[in-house]
Design a protein around this motif. Structure first.
Motif, PDB file in Angstrom:
ATOM      1  N   VAL A  73     -71.280  37.468 -44.912  1.00  0.00           N
ATOM      2  CA  VAL A  73     -72.672  37.065 -45.123  1.00  0.00           C
ATOM      3  C   VAL A  73     -72.720  35.836 -46.024  1.00  0.00           C
ATOM      4  O   VAL A  73     -73.483  34.900 -45.779  1.00  0.00           O
ATOM      5  CB  VAL A  73     -73.514  38.232 -45.704  1.00  0.00           C
ATOM      6  N   SER A  74     -71.904  35.809 -47.062  1.00  0.00           N
ATOM      7  CA  SER A  74     -71.834  34.632 -47.936  1.00  0.00           C
ATOM      8  C   SER A  74     -71.408  33.416 -47.141  1.00  0.00           C
ATOM      9  O   SER A  74     -71.944  32.322 -47.310  1.00  0.00           O
ATOM     10  CB  SER A  74     -70.842  34.873 -49.076  1.00  0.00           C
ATOM     11  N   TRP A 101     -72.778  28.204 -44.130  1.00  0.00           N
ATOM     12  CA  TRP A 101     -72.994  27.510 -42.856  1.00  0.00           C
ATOM     13  C   TRP A 101     -74.454  27.104 -42.702  1.00  0.00           C
ATOM     14  O   TRP A 101     -74.755  26.031 -42.195  1.00  0.00           O
ATOM     15  CB  TRP A 101     -72.568  28.373 -41.672  1.00  0.00           C
ATOM     16  N   LEU A 102     -75.371  27.972 -43.134  1.00  0.00           N
ATOM     17  CA  LEU A 102     -76.794  27.651 -43.042  1.00  0.00           C
ATOM     18  C   LEU A 102     -77.121  26.398 -43.846  1.00  0.00           C
ATOM     19  O   LEU A 102     -77.842  25.514 -43.378  1.00  0.00           O
ATOM     20  CB  LEU A 102     -77.641  28.834 -43.533  1.00  0.00           C
ATOM     21  N   ILE A 103     -76.557  26.295 -45.027  1.00  0.00           N
ATOM     22  CA  ILE A 103     -76.769  25.105 -45.858  1.00  0.00           C
ATOM     23  C   ILE A 103     -76.197  23.874 -45.162  1.00  0.00           C
ATOM     24  O   ILE A 103     -76.813  22.805 -45.151  1.00  0.00           O
ATOM     25  CB  ILE A 103     -76.171  25.315 -47.264  1.00  0.00           C
ATOM     26  N   THR A 104     -75.027  24.005 -44.554  1.00  0.00           N
ATOM     27  CA  THR A 104     -74.419  22.886 -43.825  1.00  0.00           C
ATOM     28  C   THR A 104     -75.312  22.445 -42.668  1.00  0.00           C
ATOM     29  O   THR A 104     -75.512  21.250 -42.445  1.00  0.00           O
ATOM     30  CB  THR A 104     -73.021  23.282 -43.298  1.00  0.00           C
ATOM     31  N   VAL A 105     -75.865  23.397 -41.948  1.00  0.00           N
ATOM     32  CA  VAL A 105     -76.760  23.076 -40.824  1.00  0.00           C
ATOM     33  C   VAL A 105     -78.012  22.361 -41.331  1.00  0.00           C
ATOM     34  O   VAL A 105     -78.460  21.380 -40.723  1.00  0.00           O
ATOM     35  CB  VAL A 105     -77.129  24.358 -40.042  1.00  0.00           C
ATOM     36  N   VAL A 122     -76.738  23.270 -35.233  1.00  0.00           N
ATOM     37  CA  VAL A 122     -75.819  24.376 -35.535  1.00  0.00           C
ATOM     38  C   VAL A 122     -74.415  24.069 -35.035  1.00  0.00           C
ATOM     39  O   VAL A 122     -73.445  24.115 -35.798  1.00  0.00           O
ATOM     40  CB  VAL A 122     -76.342  25.700 -34.929  1.00  0.00           C
ATOM     41  N   PHE A 123     -74.286  23.750 -33.749  1.00  0.00           N
ATOM     42  CA  PHE A 123     -72.959  23.499 -33.191  1.00  0.00           C
ATOM     43  C   PHE A 123     -72.327  22.234 -33.766  1.00  0.00           C
ATOM     44  O   PHE A 123     -71.126  22.190 -34.041  1.00  0.00           O
ATOM     45  CB  PHE A 123     -73.005  23.434 -31.665  1.00  0.00           C
ATOM     46  N   GLY A 124     -73.138  21.197 -33.968  1.00  0.00           N
ATOM     47  CA  GLY A 124     -72.626  19.956 -34.541  1.00  0.00           C
ATOM     48  C   GLY A 124     -72.156  20.135 -35.970  1.00  0.00           C
ATOM     49  O   GLY A 124     -71.105  19.622 -36.359  1.00  0.00           O
ATOM     50  N   ALA A 125     -72.932  20.873 -36.773  1.00  0.00           N
ATOM     51  CA  ALA A 125     -72.554  21.094 -38.172  1.00  0.00           C
ATOM     52  C   ALA A 125     -71.293  21.932 -38.282  1.00  0.00           C
ATOM     53  O   ALA A 125     -70.428  21.649 -39.119  1.00  0.00           O
ATOM     54  CB  ALA A 125     -73.701  21.769 -38.920  1.00  0.00           C
TER      55      ALA A 125
END
Length: 144
Positions: free
Chosen positions: A80-81, A86-90, A113-116
């Motif tokens: 989850v962390s 990943w959410l921040i990266t997106v 999403v896929f690009g990040a």
């Protein structure tokens, strides 16, 4: 000696930008809907993603702290962390695309999403292979 460490850290940090720009160009070739007008747009995008990450990482972590703490049981559930990172990266990837002319996400959130994810994984591999991964450690050691 310490001055040499600082200069090597700064050079390594500066060398990451063109490497990350090349990675962005590679991601644009993949079928994720990430479009770049050329190397200048890729370089500007890499710089923007880096600067946004520097400026917004703390505010984003503050905003996401409560949902992260609840869903990961305070960090006990590592996947989850990892998803919140990943959410921040997106978010940073999407923000950079909205700010830079010549950087476009054709399929919106799906492209973000896929690009990040591709950008993060590929740039991490390239940065480590080129020996530029320890820049943060070098900067922290030089500052102390």
């Amino acid at each position: 000696m310490q001055l040499w460490i600082v200069s090597m850290g700064l050079i390594g940090w500066l060398l990451q930008w063109p490497v990350r720009a090349l990675v962005l160009l590679l991601v644009a070739v993949l079928p994720f809907g990430v479009e770049l007008a050329g190397f200048q747009a890729a370089l500007a995008s890499a710089v923007t993603i880096g600067l946004l990450g520097t400026l917004l990482i703390l505010p984003l972590k503050v905003v996401l702290a409560l949902p992260w703490a609840v869903t990961s049981l305070g960090g006990l559930i590592a996947p989850v962390s990892w998803l919140f990172d990943w959410l921040i990266t997106v978010i940073l990837f999407g923000l950079a695309a909205s700010l830079i002319d010549g950087f476009r996400l054709r399929h919106g959130m799906r492209s973000a999403v896929f690009g990040a994810v591709a950008y993060s994984v590929i740039s991490t591999v390239f940065i480590r292979v080129l020996g530029l991964a320890d820049v943060g450690v070098i900067r922290a050691a030089a500052a102390g």
